[in-house]
Write an enzyme that holds these catalytic residues in place. Sequence first.
Site, PDB file in Angstrom:
ATOM      1  NE  ARG A  57      30.341  17.649  27.773  1.00  0.00           N
ATOM      2  CZ  ARG A  57      30.011  16.824  28.763  1.00  0.00           C
ATOM      3  NH1 ARG A  57      29.575  17.300  29.889  1.00  0.00           N
ATOM      4  NH2 ARG A  57      30.158  15.522  28.627  1.00  0.00           N
ATOM      5  CB  THR A  58      29.581  19.603  21.524  1.00  0.00           C
ATOM      6  OG1 THR A  58      30.670  19.678  22.437  1.00  0.00           O
ATOM      7  CG2 THR A  58      29.800  20.571  20.385  1.00  0.00           C
ATOM      8  CE  LYS A  86      23.309   2.241   3.489  1.00  0.00           C
ATOM      9  NZ  LYS A  86      22.006   2.783   3.060  1.00  0.00           N
ATOM     10  NE  ARG A 107      32.521  16.510  19.020  1.00  0.00           N
ATOM     11  CZ  ARG A 107      32.476  16.620  20.355  1.00  0.00           C
ATOM     12  NH1 ARG A 107      32.273  15.537  21.091  1.00  0.00           N
ATOM     13  NH2 ARG A 107      32.636  17.784  20.944  1.00  0.00           N
ATOM     14  CG  HIS A 135      35.604  21.484  20.568  1.00  0.00           C
ATOM     15  ND1 HIS A 135      34.446  22.094  20.114  1.00  0.00           N
ATOM     16  CD2 HIS A 135      35.201  20.566  21.497  1.00  0.00           C
ATOM     17  CE1 HIS A 135      33.402  21.560  20.734  1.00  0.00           C
ATOM     18  NE2 HIS A 135      33.838  20.630  21.567  1.00  0.00           N
TER      19      HIS A 135
HETATM   20  N1   CP Z   1      33.274  19.500  25.708  1.00  0.00           N
HETATM   21  C1   CP Z   1      32.799  18.600  24.807  1.00  0.00           C
HETATM   22  O1   CP Z   1      33.119  18.666  23.619  1.00  0.00           O
HETATM   23  O2   CP Z   1      31.951  17.679  25.338  1.00  0.00           O
HETATM   24  P1   CP Z   1      31.190  16.540  24.511  1.00  0.00           P
HETATM   25  O3   CP Z   1      32.235  15.585  23.992  1.00  0.00           O
HETATM   26  O4   CP Z   1      30.221  15.913  25.476  1.00  0.00           O
HETATM   27  O5   CP Z   1      30.493  17.225  23.359  1.00  0.00           O
END
Ligand code: CP
Length: 337
Positions: A57-58, A86, A107, A135
């Site tokens: 989702r993120t 690498k 991420r 997050h």
């Molecule tokens: N809530 C969240 O970070 O979901 P994902 O790991 O699917 O991005």
Amino acid sequence: MNFTGAHILSIEQFQREDVERIFAVADRMAPYGRRQRVTRVLEGAILGNMFFEASTRTRVSFGSAFNLLGGEVRETAGFESSALVKGESLRDTARVLSGFSDVICMRHPQAGSVAEFASASRVPVLNGGDGSNEHPTQALLDLYTIAKELAQRQRSIDGLRIAMIGDLRYGRTVHSLSRLLSLYKNIHVLLISPPELAMPEQYVEQLRSTGAQVTISDQLLANINHVDIVYSTRIQEERFPSREEADLYRGKFRLNQAIYTQHCEPNTVIMHPLPRDSRSAANELDIDLDDNPNLAIFRQTDNGLLVRMALFALVLDVVDQVDSCAQAVRWHSARQL
Ligand code: CP
């Protein structure tokens, strides 16, 4: 804070007025999120969406939010498809990718890595989760959802009672959310986890030092009966030394409809950052809650789109141009947020 050109790396950057500014802009994004209107305000802009750790989702929410503002998205997903395998450094990667992009979302499994990347980037970087650290955009969408749910009950965030449940040690969403709640008044946070997965002391201290009441317990049922929000989390298996060790904690704090009916106030809102672990050994949030109108987990994900659109509009300084670049949608859309 001045959002224009800013990196969004940690909740520590924000004052309460900054959070309220983000939420006000997110409200203005609702017609676009609902597909009632489209805007081309970011036409020509490119988002570099760099996800070096699993995400559904993120990653897609950042990409869709950018698309909904008229911009284009370029993605890298996983180390194996990047030159990091690498031996290229994060700083070199940042120098290169920021030449291709107007903003970058990232991420990465290591705490602090997104900040390191941002220090060499020539464009704003938004933290999509760095290890077990933070997050921030998840916390913003969580609090935006909390505000909306409470508003329906004629309540505000001040005075909130919230139970955070599960893996509070490795769960970065609760770290960022607790920091965000430190900006509000008369908050009571109940931290429910096995002792080994307790919330790190720095977050507890921050809550207490800003006036929040904090209760720490390893008992679920005795601590969910007088709260506005139950915020369940998954055991963060990927942060444990081994799967066997994660297995020790799976399924310890299950919430289902029977437990909810017996132990929660009737209006208690059920939240989870997702993904929930629906395997039988875990099942921290049972699917028998899916018909419960207080289950807000999919309102969280819908709201995330608006919050991320708001962040892009603020960082790229186009908030006041969004509507002037808009028109009605041409296709049939049954979507409602
Ligand atoms: N809530 C969240 O970070 O979901 P994902 O790991 O699917 O991005």
